[in-house]
Scaffold this active site. Structure first.
Site, PDB file in Angstrom:
ATOM      1  N   THR A  97      33.385  34.586  40.949  1.00 55.42           N
ATOM      2  CA  THR A  97      34.804  34.869  40.750  1.00 55.42           C
ATOM      3  C   THR A  97      34.972  36.236  40.104  1.00 55.42           C
ATOM      4  OG1 THR A  97      34.999  34.029  38.476  1.00 55.42           O
ATOM      5  CG2 THR A  97      35.169  32.427  40.273  1.00 55.42           C
ATOM      6  N   ASP A  98      36.144  36.841  40.290  1.00 55.35           N
ATOM      7  CA  ASP A  98      36.517  37.933  39.417  1.00 55.35           C
ATOM      8  C   ASP A  98      36.737  37.319  38.035  1.00 55.35           C
ATOM      9  OD1 ASP A  98      37.177  40.467  38.559  1.00 55.35           O
ATOM     10  OD2 ASP A  98      38.717  40.807  40.081  1.00 55.35           O
ATOM     11  N   ALA A  99      36.876  38.151  37.021  1.00 57.03           N
ATOM     12  CA  ALA A  99      36.965  37.648  35.650  1.00 57.03           C
ATOM     13  C   ALA A  99      38.110  36.653  35.510  1.00 57.03           C
ATOM     14  CB  ALA A  99      37.155  38.809  34.684  1.00 57.03           C
TER      15      ALA A  99
END
Length: 632
Positions: A320-322
């Site tokens: 995932t992105d952050a």
């Protein structure tokens, strides 16, 4: 659109079966979590009114440059699978080597003893984490895109190889790069020059070359942000962007680079985007406020499993992105976001919680508890968790260097210092800056060279004193003309009183964003930074260029980041240049260095135009009668 994956799923599990079978369910879950340790205040309590889930407020600003015992214990106790580091954590080669070795030592002391994935955002350009005074930094993707017509894939390959060498020798094994977003929206605040081009094919070609180079040099590459963040006008650090493309357009634009790079280069990781993309998934889910929202791609099974895994055939690791970014955290709690993204098909949840104070030390346990409960109660399927963990373990087998971890400490530091000091790296950075420099519009005959032997005075108008100073240093190397750096606040009066032979206006748009500085914890600082509004700066730039022209001076407008803004000044500058980068640094001898400034200075004394070609379309505004509009 089917594409080759990294390996057959059954083979992935077979390759790591002994390690996988030795793990408890909690340890399997922990391997799927990647923690940030950007800050930690060991001897403090959270300020009154602060909250563990309040992102964008930096309650603690003590950067972790040495691993605190408490954080080492979290790694040992939970068996967490990975760590992401930021520029705040990275001061010098010796310090970085020590920190990464201590992180791996803590992981080796966990019950399972499985080494960490240690990742970083080292894209080049506006997202650069390694210390510039020691490690050569390169202009970013759009600069590379500007070289493609003349140099092909040379700079995409060469810069990725150097960055991989830099990262490897420091102990990193994952780079969250390259960006495969197609920047089709000129107002995109978060991608923009991080994209190679508005052409999906150019993005695919350069992205494939970059991935191949990173992984050939032993660093796992991450293509991002799937399914494509290029046609957005909202930064997912601050909100939830929505892409309104048709399915056909999605396939031909945003998805095309990913499909081709999967086939040609087999990237080890793919990062999700916190965006809504109704053409790919228009279903809704209930947010923590009770609102029905179109499911973000990061939490969408239709996008991550049905599309990415099954239709596109990708079998690498999905990260995932952050999860601290507002595109997720404004709508879902940390625990629920992790459960949702695992249900969607993500393998690694990046930055699920922040640990900043001693009271936060058990927060990771809480996430693991929630995911374990979800598995035991059938909310998450155990076979999917095990296959996902196998992908992570397989990634570690391929890219974690046991040789680096076992190397003598002094030898590791010596190797890092020697590699980072390679003169050829700085030469490559200069070559890229020169090759990328682009003339945005065709100048009128007789304008070149901009600076000649008869030029006696030059004024530089820039948004900051540092940018003006960097210009002054570089220009002083190519001309004897007197160089005056103007503060925007008094620039119009100065130019009107005594214009120079040449006025250079240097603009930097979009302004610095959270992704450049590190993340959402920088938002408050960015908002508080004293600066003139953009419309005020643009008014000053236009009036300054007009005043200089009226007094017979030459005028140059330099877009030092996004080239789109040059359209506003098409009618008031003689020459318009795009450099796509503006970063410089000061070395230990207090000398300023900046390849982009030297490239610009050389171009201003040249009788020929620079060789770069715009990778995006910049059209000056036109009035109804066909004349150029004022751009006001």
């Amino acid at each position: 659109m089917a594409a080759a994956g990294c390996s057959d799923a059954t083979e992935q599990q077979a390759a790591v079966r002994p390690a996988l079978e030795s793990l408890s369910l909690r340890e399997k879950i922990a391997q799927k979590l990647m923690l940030d340790i950007r800050y930690y205040c060991a001897d403090a309590e959270r300020p009154q009114g602060g909250a563990a889930d309040t992102w964008g407020i930096r309650d603690c600003d003590q950067a972790v440059t040495q691993l605190p015992p408490a954080l080492a214990d979290v790694i040992r106790r939970t068996g967490v699978g990975g760590i992401i580091l930021f520029a705040d954590n990275l001061q010098s080669s010796a310090q970085i080597v020590q920190l990464n070795r201590d992180l791996q030592l803590a992981a080796s002391s966990s019950r399972a003893g499985i080494p960490l994935l240690i990742g970083v955002d080292q894209e080049g350009g506006r997202v650069n984490r390694l210390p510039r005074d020691e490690a050569a930094a390169f202009a970013g993707n759009m600069a590379i895109g500007a070289t493609q017509a003349v140099h092909g894939e040379r700079f995409a390959t060469a810069t990725a190889e150097v960055m991989a060498e830099q990262l490897s020798v420091l102990g990193f094994n994952v780079n969250f790069a390259p960006t495969l977003d197609v920047n089709s929206n000129p107002d995109n605040p978060v991608i923009n020059v991080r994209s190679y081009s508005e052409s999906p094919q150019v993005v695919a070609d350069l992205g494939a070359a970059s991935v191949t180079a990173f992984q050939r040099k032993g660093v796992a590459a991450t293509v991002k942000h799937f399914p494509g963040h290029g046609d957005t006008s909202v930064d997912s650090h601050t909100g939830l962007p929505r892409v309104e493309r048709s399915l056909e357009s999605a396939r031909s634009v945003d998805l095309l680079p990913f499909a081709e790079v999967f086939e040609r280069s087999r990237p080890a990781l793919t990062m999700t985007a916190h965006i809504q993309y109704p053409a790919l998934d228009n279903s809704t889910m209930l947010s923590k406020s009770g609102e029905d929202v179109v499911v973000p791609a990061t939490l969408s099974r239709k996008i991550l499993t049905d599309l990415l895994r099954e239709k596109m055939g990708y079998e690498g690791v999905i990260v995932t992105d952050a999860l601290d970014m507002a595109g997720i955290s404004n709508y879902f709690s940390a625990d629920e976001a992790v459960v949702h993204t695992f249900a969607a098909g993500a393998d690694i949840a990046l930055m699920p919680v922040k640990i900043r104070f001693p009271e936060d030390l058990t927060r990771l346990d809480g996430v693991i508890d929630r995911v374990e409960t979800a598995v035991l109660e059938g909310e998450l399927a155990l076979p999917e968790i095990e296959l996902s963990t196998a992908r992570v373990l397989n990634l570690k087998q391929r890219f974690v260097s046991t040789q680096w971890m076992q190397q003598d400490q002094r030898a590791a530091v010596a190797d890092a210092r020697r590699l980072l000091a390679t003169p050829a790296h700085r030469v490559l950075a200069s070559e890229l800056s020169t090759a990328a420099l682009t003339s945005i519009f065709q100048p009128l005959t007789g304008q070149l060279p901009i600076i000649s032997d008869s030029t006696q005075t030059v004024q530089v108008l820039a948004p900051s004193a540092a940018v003006g100073a960097a210009f002054k240093v570089a220009l002083s190397e190519v001309t004897r003309a007197k160089i005056e750096v103007l503060d925007p606040r008094g620039a119009i009066e100065t130019i009107s009183a005594h214009a120079a032979d040449l006025l250079i206006v240097a603009s930097i748009v979009p302004a610095e964003s959270a992704v450049e500085l590190g993340g959402v914890e920088d938002l408050a600082r960015l908002k508080a930074a004293p600066k003139l509004p953009l419309d005020t700066l643009y008014r000053i730039y236009r009036q300054g260029l007009q005043a200089a022209r009226e007094q017979g001076g030459k005028t140059v407008f330099v877009s030092m980041r996004s080239p789109y803004e040059a359209a506003r000044f098409a009618d008031v500058a003689d020459v318009h240049l795009a450099s796509f980068d503006y970063k410089a640094f000061i070395d230990v001898n207090r000398e300023m260095h900046g390849p982009v400034y030297r490239a610009l200075a050389s171009a201003l004394v040249s009788s020929t135009l620079p060789q770069g070609e715009l990778p995006v379309t910049v059209r000056p505004p036109v009035k109804a009668d066909g004349a150029l509009a004022s751009g006001k």
